[in-house]
Each structure stands twice: as structure tokens, then as C-alpha cells.
Scaffold this active site. Structure first.
Site, short mmCIF file in Angstrom:
data_model
loop_
_atom_site.label_atom_id
_atom_site.label_comp_id
_atom_site.label_asym_id
_atom_site.label_seq_id
_atom_site.Cartn_x
_atom_site.Cartn_y
_atom_site.Cartn_z
N LYS A 53 -1.07 1.02 -9.11
CA LYS A 53 -1.00 0.70 -10.53
C LYS A 53 -1.31 1.87 -11.45
O LYS A 53 -0.83 1.91 -12.59
CB LYS A 53 -1.95 -0.46 -10.84
CG LYS A 53 -1.49 -1.82 -10.30
CD LYS A 53 -0.32 -2.35 -11.08
CE LYS A 53 -0.04 -3.81 -10.73
NZ LYS A 53 1.04 -4.39 -11.58
N SER A 303 0.44 -1.84 -0.62
CA SER A 303 0.36 -1.56 -2.06
C SER A 303 -1.04 -1.55 -2.64
O SER A 303 -1.23 -1.04 -3.74
CB SER A 303 1.22 -2.58 -2.82
OG SER A 303 0.78 -3.90 -2.55
#
Length: 408
Positions: A53, A303
């Protein structure tokens, strides 16, 4: 609708290089053997703040006008986006205010504060926090940083795709978790721009399959609810922009169960020595379950790694159960001295390890001279469980146990 291009992603990479790390690409022999093809793990859980992110957040904040930076930035998140925005803003000398649900996990709240953001706890869920964040941004004149539905966010996340092509030049298939779709949109734009033959496959949790529903409908669909413990990809509705990227650039989107994700988390801990959150393990889960057809070198994107230790313990226990390595057995026996020792001796002879024992005398199903015993056991797989149950029943102990699924 204009899509993000490979050139946009390359430009983003030049901007974020000093804040976002190039994360490792690890090959796991154990994973490759299970998948049946060489499989590489793109370790975004080792990125700063523990997820990808920060890439999109940095690319978005760094391009704000000076006046906008002076007014600060605002976002809403229950976890990874919050931390990415917080650190990116801090490193760029921008004030950040992050709205999080009241019940957001404490480690994520403290981590966000630790990265320099002001955290405002508001509302019972993400939607409440999001509404409050947007209202605050409008009142304060601050820039709202969305989690996925923004070209700069998508381009920043796409830098993962550029690294994949450089670290795994022979890759044929890339498998990516999908929440709101920002990561897979950016990666698909980056990879398709120079290697259009590479297949991009998205993975959603079965209990939060908003992209699958939206692609089938041809427009964003809002789910009534999400039911998955993979909170990082529990998104009720993809964005119009991310959906357009997925429709144009992604070959397929598949779903996986929470049970499959738990098994993948366990495998990563045990065999790859990687601690990954449930959403971060979704791509690998799809490969292990055979939900994705592969015909050559494959990359699974891990992720994120921001998992609460208490949740990790529950996930590992669930994964052990699914693998047939943990079992709870309920049985009955005569209430007399030495009876429990006899039962435990039979269990020991069957090579099961006792974790815990509960001994109950009061139960409406019991005879006057009976007791109920609940055993938590470590076992060695489905065949061992079958043998253990047969041994107990042959010895006269009725067995009540929820058996793990048997692979076929």
C-alpha cells in the site's frame, strides 16, 4: 474510461523509489512441488509498513500541489492503507489524519500512530469511517487519499508488476489477490504493456467476491455483506476504474475459501518461513487448490503480512485441522479410578499427542456411572485420524469427532 498505462507505472516508479523498497522474489521448492510448476513468491509482505500500500500512497501524495500538502491528507482504513498513507505522509512532511473503525485491531491502530498519523476511531465498520473521513476532508480542505479508485494509486501499486518482470523474466502466469482491485489493475497495466502474453489471474475470498459479481454484471456490484477472515480483501464493491482495468487486462478472477487460505498461511509459515496475513496468502491458496491452471513459471503475490498474533494462532490451528493434524474427539467411559489413564494409554499407543483433556460428569446424555471426555489431539494426517478412530471404537469408546476433509 482511460486506463493506466505501463508508462504511467514507470513514471510512478521514478517518484516512489526512495520510500518504497524493491521486495524480494523467493522460490520455494515445497510450493513448486505442490503446484506442479516452478512457483515464485513476490514478498510484498516484506515491504515497508508490511504491504504494497505504501507504493500507491506515496505516488498519490507526492504529486499533490504544495497548497494541498500544506492542508494535509485524510484516509479511511482498517489496516494496510492506513499504515501506507501514514508513513508516506510522514516521510513527505505532510500531516495525515486516518479514520479507522472503533473495533480496528489494536496492533494496526498503534502501528498507524507510530508512523506519525493522527488516528480517529469512528463508527462500527469501514463504511462509517469512510463517510467520516470524506466529511473531514471536505471541512478541512484536506486531500482525500482513496484506497484503490485513483489513477495515481493504481500506477503506484503497478510498480510491483515491473519488479516481477525484472525478477522473474520467464514468468508465464502472475496470480494476485483482489480487494478493491488497485494492485491487480496496476500490475496488469505494467505487465501487459511489455509482456502481453503473460496471464494475470485475480483471486478473491469466496465470501467477498465483489469483482466476480461485477465482471459478470458488467458494472460495479455492491455485496450485501462480506464473510471472510481475510479482512484485507473483504471489499463489498470494486471501483469503476479498477473494474475497467480488470475487464480489459485480467484473464480471469477465481475465488478461494477461508479454509484454503488458512492452509496457505500454514504452509508459508512451516515450509517457506514467511508470516503472511490471510489476504496476502489468497493467491497462493488458489494455486494450491488448483483454482488456477498453470503451464509454466508462476508468480504468486504475497500482498501483506500485517496479521494479529491472536488471529494467526487461530489460522494456524484451522490450517492444522484442514491438514488432518489437529482433532477434537468426544467420547464416553465408565466413571471409575484408572479409566481415564486407560483411555489416554490407548491414544498414546496410537501415536496421537494429547494437547488438552476435559472431563465432564454432568451431561443429560450420560448414564449415572458415565463421564464424558473431550480430547484435543495432535495427529499426523487423515489416515492417522482414521486409524485412531477405529482403535478407539474397537476398544469400546464411542467417538464423536468432526473429521477433516479428505483429499480426492
Amino acid at each position: 474510461m482511460e486506463l493506466v498505462t505501463a508508462e504511467d507505472v514507470a513514471a510512478a516508479r521514478s517518484r516512489i523509489g526512495r520510500l518504497a523498497q524493491v521486495t524480494p522474489m523467493e522460490e520455494s521448492r515445497a510450493v513448486s512441488e505442490l503446484v506442479g510448476h516452478p512457483t515464485l513468491l513476490k514478498c510484498e509482505h516484506l515491504q515497508r509498513t508490511g504491504s504494497f500500500k505504501i507504493r500507491g500512497a506515496t505516488n498519490c501524495i507526492i504529486q499533490l500541489e504544495d497548497e494541498e500538502k500544506a492542508a494535509g491528507v485524510v484516509c479511511a482504513s482498517a489496516g494496510n492503507h492506513a499504515q501506507g498513507v501514514a508513513l508516506a505522509a510522514s516521510r513527505l512532511d505532510v500531516t495525515a489524519t486516518v479514520f479507522m473503525p472503533v473495533d480496528a485491531p489494536l496492533p494496526k491502530v498503534e502501528a498507524t500512530r507510530g508512523y506519525g498519523a493522527e488516528v480517529v476511531l469512528h463508527g462500527a465498520g469501514f463504511d462509517d469511517a469512510l463517510a467520516a473521513a470524506k466529511a473531514h476532508a471536505a471541512e478541512a480542505g484536506a486531500a482525500f487519499i482513496p484506497p484503490f479508485e485513483h489513477r495515481d494509486i493504481i500506477a503506484g501499486q503497478g510498480t510491483v508488476g515491473l519488479e516481477v518482470l525484472e525478477q522473474a523474466p520467464e514468468v508465464r502466469t502472475v496470480v494476485v489477490p483482489i480487494g478493491g482491485g488497485g494492485l491487480i489493475s496496476g500490475m496488469a497495466a505494467a505487465i501487459r504493456g511489455s509482456r502481453p502474453e503473460v496471464r494475470i489471474i485475480g483471486v478473491e475470498a469466496a465470501g467477498a467476491a465483489s469483482a466476480v459479481a461485477s465482471l459478470a454484471a458488467g458494472h460495479p456490484v455492491t455485496l450485501d455483506e462480506t464473510t471472510t477472515f481475510a479482512d484485507g480483501i473483504a471489499v463489498k464493491r470494486p471501483g469503476e476504474l479498477t473494474l475497467a482495468h480488470m475487464a480489459a487486462l485480467v484473464e480471469d478472477v477465481v475465488t478461494v475459501s477461508d479454509e484454503a487460505i488458512a492452509r496457505a498461511v500454514l504452509l508459508l509459515v512451516e515450509r517457506a518461513k514467511q508470516v503472511v496475513e490471510p489476504s496476502g496468502a489468497a493467491a497462493l491458496a488458489a494455486l494450491l487448490e488448483g483454482a488456477v491452471e498453470v503451464d509454466g513459471p508462476t508468480v504468486a503475490v504475497l500482498s501483506g503480512g500485517n496479521v494479529d498474533p491472536l488471529l494467526l494462532n487461530r489460522i494456524i490451528q484451522s490450517g492444522l485441522y484442514e491438514e488432518g493434524r489437529y482433532l477434537v474427539v468426544t467420547t464416553r467411559m465408565v466413571d471409575r479410578p484408572g479409566a481415564l489413564a486407560t483411555l489416554l494409554g490407548i491414544v498414546a499407543d496410537a501415536k496421537a499427542n494429547v494437547i488438552a483433556v476435559e472431563h465432564h460428569r454432568l451431561n443429560t446424555r450420560l448414564g449415572v456411572l458415565e463421564v464424558e471426555v473431550v480430547l484435543e489431539l495432535e495427529t499426523r494426517g487423515p489416515s492417522h485420524i482414521t486409524h485412531l478412530v477405529e482403535v478407539l471404537e474397537d476398544a469400546g469408546y464411542p467417538v464423536d469427532a468432526e473429521l477433516p476433509p479428505v483429499a480426492v
